[in-house]
Enzyme design. Structure first.
Site, PDB file in Angstrom:
ATOM      1  N   ARG A  19      35.465  45.919  19.596  1.00 54.04           N
ATOM      2  CA  ARG A  19      35.095  44.936  19.075  1.00 54.04           C
ATOM      3  C   ARG A  19      34.536  44.717  17.524  1.00 54.04           C
ATOM      4  NH1 ARG A  19      30.681  41.745  23.380  1.00 54.04           N
ATOM      5  NH2 ARG A  19      32.276  40.101  23.501  1.00 54.04           N
ATOM      6  N   CYS A  20      36.619  44.870  17.056  1.00 54.04           N
ATOM      7  CA  CYS A  20      36.164  44.509  15.660  1.00 54.04           C
ATOM      8  C   CYS A  20      37.872  44.382  15.459  1.00 54.04           C
ATOM      9  CB  CYS A  20      36.185  46.204  15.148  1.00 54.04           C
ATOM     10  SG  CYS A  20      37.440  47.326  16.432  1.00 54.04           S
ATOM     11  N   GLU A  50      34.451  39.024  18.581  1.00 59.69           N
ATOM     12  CA  GLU A  50      33.839  40.145  18.149  1.00 59.69           C
ATOM     13  C   GLU A  50      32.413  39.308  17.142  1.00 59.69           C
ATOM     14  OE1 GLU A  50      38.388  41.690  17.051  1.00 59.69           O
ATOM     15  OE2 GLU A  50      36.946  40.642  15.539  1.00 59.69           O
ATOM     16  N   GLN A 105      45.416  46.141  26.540  1.00 58.59           N
ATOM     17  CA  GLN A 105      45.103  45.122  25.917  1.00 58.59           C
ATOM     18  C   GLN A 105      46.734  44.023  25.510  1.00 58.59           C
ATOM     19  OE1 GLN A 105      40.924  46.551  24.814  1.00 58.59           O
ATOM     20  NE2 GLN A 105      41.745  44.927  23.842  1.00 58.59           N
TER      21      GLN A 105
END
Ligand code: MCN
Ligand code: CUM
Length: 795
Positions: free
Chosen positions: A369-370, A739, A222
């Site tokens: 997802r944070c 998120e 990523q």
């Protein structure tokens, strides 16, 4: 006037179909495993079956003798090259291949490189490792107990299992608030380990070319530029001789931020063998060794006045980082952005202490997802808010109204020191309450109770910090957090845009072109977007923490504006007017006094290559590096209603309403997709995703029979609503959103279940809120903990 219709050209606000889907739905995506290079070899990793053991010996003789095996890499060989350990993205070290000990189940012990992946796997099975088992630690209590075995005895000066102690806030002020409290409300809970489990696991194809000295690595990252820097440091290769390419990614969700041993080993193997080496992680490898999230114990108390005003908050967190502290996170904040908790409430004083510990579990922490631990922060916040409202005997919506930061109170300094930017919290809540029919539901609930049925409603309202950084406060390993975009407009008015972000399913190829369309009036379909190749993309910190829109997206707008500024000079030349007399409308410059005399952006583009004025450089392109003044602060209100079956503990979602305010929406359809996806994950975390450890450190949930992924079948429907508060400091007013739903969603579900069984006096059931836990809570009237170790003998 002849300004273009922005929606028609696919600008801001257009629900443009995702251009990347053209290849994805045809099965034509190009993922790492699709990369096939001439002479390519395959690598498999041998992982430790034990969670903690001394390695007495590793015998790879048999593996070396298997036909087709080209190399066996062990820790000893790595150590000779000073590569047995690598630095992590948070100032710790992590074993690449174990030398002295294994410290978690699934740890990388050796790698076999062979002609095909099956031979490589056979090679792994032929390696004989003699382990001497050691006592295992699977939770912080064990880690901090007197006489606990030392997990990190490899580190000099490490005499206990504490990774860090950290503190923020105003202790004295908070103590005073508690002295003045009428009521003190307390809560304790464990946010369990969870796993992002993207469809595509991690992998890399490393290709070192001895002749050119260039190393090319195709990998699932990523953050390609951070990886390039890390490889330069670890492998001691010059940075310009390293090219990291992140091709299509089959979901990241945070799993693909860290640097993993598999990447490093494939690179070393390629350098040693002078052949391309491919490593593709299998599903179990992914579930037991990479990208864990959460695993944090939270306790707190709230000082309350009788009328509902929150006077102060105390919090303490203990986070289980496993054997290595390997999360990527801003170096100033040991516990990520945990201290963004309570940002949407006006709380005069707060104090947080935080401790991180080592255990014999896979490295874990921020992923899934944070935005650097905000998921845990917001979960705790909203569980605490519900508990406080209950303790006061006050309506939970009213309690929030009393304590929300008001619309006119921005920028607002939160109790832990962040500066929030904007919002309409009250409005979002009212939209949500209306949509769910709040008052009616409360009546229904009472009626149902009379008939022995348990209905509950859970609310979760939160603002979260998205878009690290600004470079003053945010850096990873000293590299400041900002991002970039480069826009090159070709002669015919078509363009290529590259950014330092890296899409993994979020739709950047679609949405970035929409920003260009908005700024320049070039139809979005005329702009191709490319990300993930460090040889071509401008330097950036990558995509995570929903930072792409706030930072790279802002850079896209700024680069477009630079292009427009140059195009204006070209227009002045074409229109034979002075630049000051030129105005802009979408897609076209015109002479202010004679609006019919105009030049389109495409006409300016061709002039940039064929008819430029004296003294102006040819070409039409621009780069922008954007260092945001602040994080962006979206707001969300999620409301769930549920029915709990008292005889089985099974709970069903009756209704779910989401109100999201992420500022200006670039592509409303993509935003809704992000919210739907995030809510699905939130539901899964609350309801079914169970990955944990037994007392021997065995990972329970290492396959999709045990660790459940939600499908359309079990996922409830979600009703989406929007409120728009433009971000005051972002060039197009957008805030991040990627998120929000996964961060704010879980508390809505859990609050709803606990509301349904409120009469039992139970304050907490740890996630996943499985039916047997609910049943236990109802029948015993006690809280139910989900902390490891779990017992396996009772099924
Ligand atoms: N968007 C928009 N308008 C806004 C905000 C966002 O149209 N006001 C669009 C953006 O342009 C982008 C998408 O929504 O196309 C998400 O944008 P943003 O909120 O900036 O988040 P990022 O692009 O930085 O994505 C990261 C975020 C994170 S951290 C995780 S984890 C996650 C998530 O995105 N992983 C995902 N969503 C995911 N979605 C998919 N399909 N796959 C993943 O791996
Ligand atoms: Cu923490 S998961 Mo996302 O930030 O890649």
């Amino acid at each position: 006037m002849t300004a273009l219709d922005e929606i028609k050209i696919g600008g801001l606000g257009a629900s443009r179909k995702r251009v990347e889907d053209n290849r994805f739905i045809r099965g034509k995506g190009r993922y790492v495993d699709d990369v096939v290079l001439p002479g390519m070899l395959h690598m498999e990793i041998l992982r430790s079956p034990l969670a903690h053991a001394r390695i007495r010996s590793i015998d790879a003789t048999k593996a070396w003798s298997i036909p087709g095996v080209r190399m066996v890499l062990t820790g000893e060989m790595m150590a000779k090259r000073n590569l047995a350990w690598m630095p992590t993205l948070s100032y710790d070290t992590q074993a690449v291949l174990a030398t002295d000990k294994v410290r978690f189940q699934g740890q990388e012990v050796a790698c076999v490189i062979a002609d095909d992946p099956y031979i490589a796997k056979d090679g792994c099975e032929a390696i004989v490792v003699d382990y001497e088992p050691l006592p295992v630690i699977v939770n912080p209590d064990q880690a901090l107990a007197e006489g606990a075995p030392l997990v990190r005895d490899d580190k000099e000066n490490q005499h206990d299992n504490v990774v860090f102690d950290w503190e923020v806030g105003d202790k004295a002020g908070t103590d005073r608030a508690f002295e003045q409290a009428d009521v003190i409300s307390k809560l304790e809970l464990h946010y369990p380990r969870s796993h992002p489990s993207p469809i595509e696991c991690c992998g890399s194809v490393a290709d070192f070319d001895r002749a050119t000295q260039k190393l090319t690595v195709y990998m699932t990252t990523q953050a390609p530029h951070i990886i390039r820097a890390a490889v330069a440091l670890v492998a001691e290769l010059p940075e310009h001789m390293i090219r990291i390419v992140s091709p299509d990614i089959g979901g990241g969700f945070g799993n693909k931020v860290p640097v993993y041993p598999g990447y490093v080993c494939s690179i070393l193997a390629s350098i040693l063998l002078e052949k391309p080496v491919k490593w593709i992680e299998d599903k179990t490898g992914n579930l037991i060794s990479t990208g864990f999230a959460r695993d944090i114990y939270l306790e707190g108390e709230m000082a309350l006045r009788k009328d509902g005003k929150i006077l102060g908050v105390r919090m303490h967190t203990t986070s289980d980082h496993g054997a290595f502290f390997s999360d990527a996170q801003p170096s100033k904040f040991k516990i990520g952005l945990m201290h963004s908790a309570f940002a949407c409430y006006d709380i005069p004083a707060a104090h947080l202490t935080a401790r991180g510990v080592y255990t014999n579990k896979a490295p874990g922490g921020v992923a899934y997802r944070c935005s650097f631990r905000v998921t845990e922060a917001m979960f705790f916040q909203e569980r605490m808010v519900q508990a406080a409202a209950d303790d006061l005997g006050m309506d939970q919506a009213e309690f929030r109204r009393i304590n929300f930061v008001g619309d006119d109170d921005f920028p607002h300094r939160t109790p832990f020191g962040f500066l929030t930017d904007s919002g309409q919290y009250g409005k979002c809540l009212e939209v949500g309450l209306d949509a769910v029919g709040y008052q009616d539901f409360l009546k229904q609930k009472e009626e149902a109770k009379a008939r022995g049925r348990l209905l509950g409603i859970g609310i979760s309202t939160m603002t979260e910090p998205l878009g690290a950084g600004n470079s003053r406060e945010y850096d990873i390993l000293g590299i400041k957090m900002f991002d970039s975009a480069e826009l090159r407009v070709h002669m015919t008015g078509k363009a290529i845009l590259r950014t330092g972000a890296k899409t993994q399913g979020q739709g950047h190829e679609t949405t970035w072109a929409q920003i260009v369309a908005h700024e320049l009036g070039l139809p979005a379909e005329d702009v191709v977007v490319e990300e993930g190749d460090t040889d071509t993309a401008p330097f950036g910190m990558g995509t995570y923490a929903s930072r792409s829109t706030p930072v790279a997206g802002a850079a896209v707008a700024m680069a477009s504006r630079k292009v427009r500024a140059k195009a204006r000079k070209l227009a002045a030349h074409l229109l034979e007017a002075s630049e000051e007399d030129i105005d802009w409308e979408l897609g076209r410059f015109y002479v202010r006094s004679a609006p019919d005399r105009g030049a389109t952006i495409q006409e300016c583009a061709i002039a940039a290559y064929s008819n430029m004025p004296d003294g102006l450089e040819p070409g039409l392109e621009a780069v922008s590096y954007y260092d945001p003044p602040n994080l962006t602060w979206p707001f969300a209100c999620y409301i769930a209603t549920v029915e709990v079956d008292p005889d089985t503990g099974v709970w069903d979602v009756l209704n779910f309403v989401a109100v999201d305010d992420c500022g200006v929406r670039i592509n409303p359809m993509i935003v809704e997709g992000q919210i739907m996806g995030g809510l699905t994950e939130a539901y899964a975390m609350a309801n079914m995703q169970f990955i944990t450890f037994d007392s021997e450190g065995n990972c329970v949930g290492a396959n999709y029979m045990d660790y459940l992924l939600p499908t359309a079948w079990e996922t409830p429907g979600f009703e989406l609503h929007e409120v728009v508060t433009p971000c005051p400091h972002h060039p197009i007013g957008a805030k991040g959103v990627g998120e929000c739903a996964a961060v704010g969603g879980p508390a809505a579900f859990v609050n709803a279940v606990l509301d349904a069984i409120k009469d039992t006096g139970v304050r907490n059931i740890d996630m996943p809120v499985l039916p047997d836990r609910v049943y236990e809570a109802i029948t015993t009237g006690r809280d139910v903990s989900g902390a490891p170790p779990v017992r396996l003998d009772d099924g």
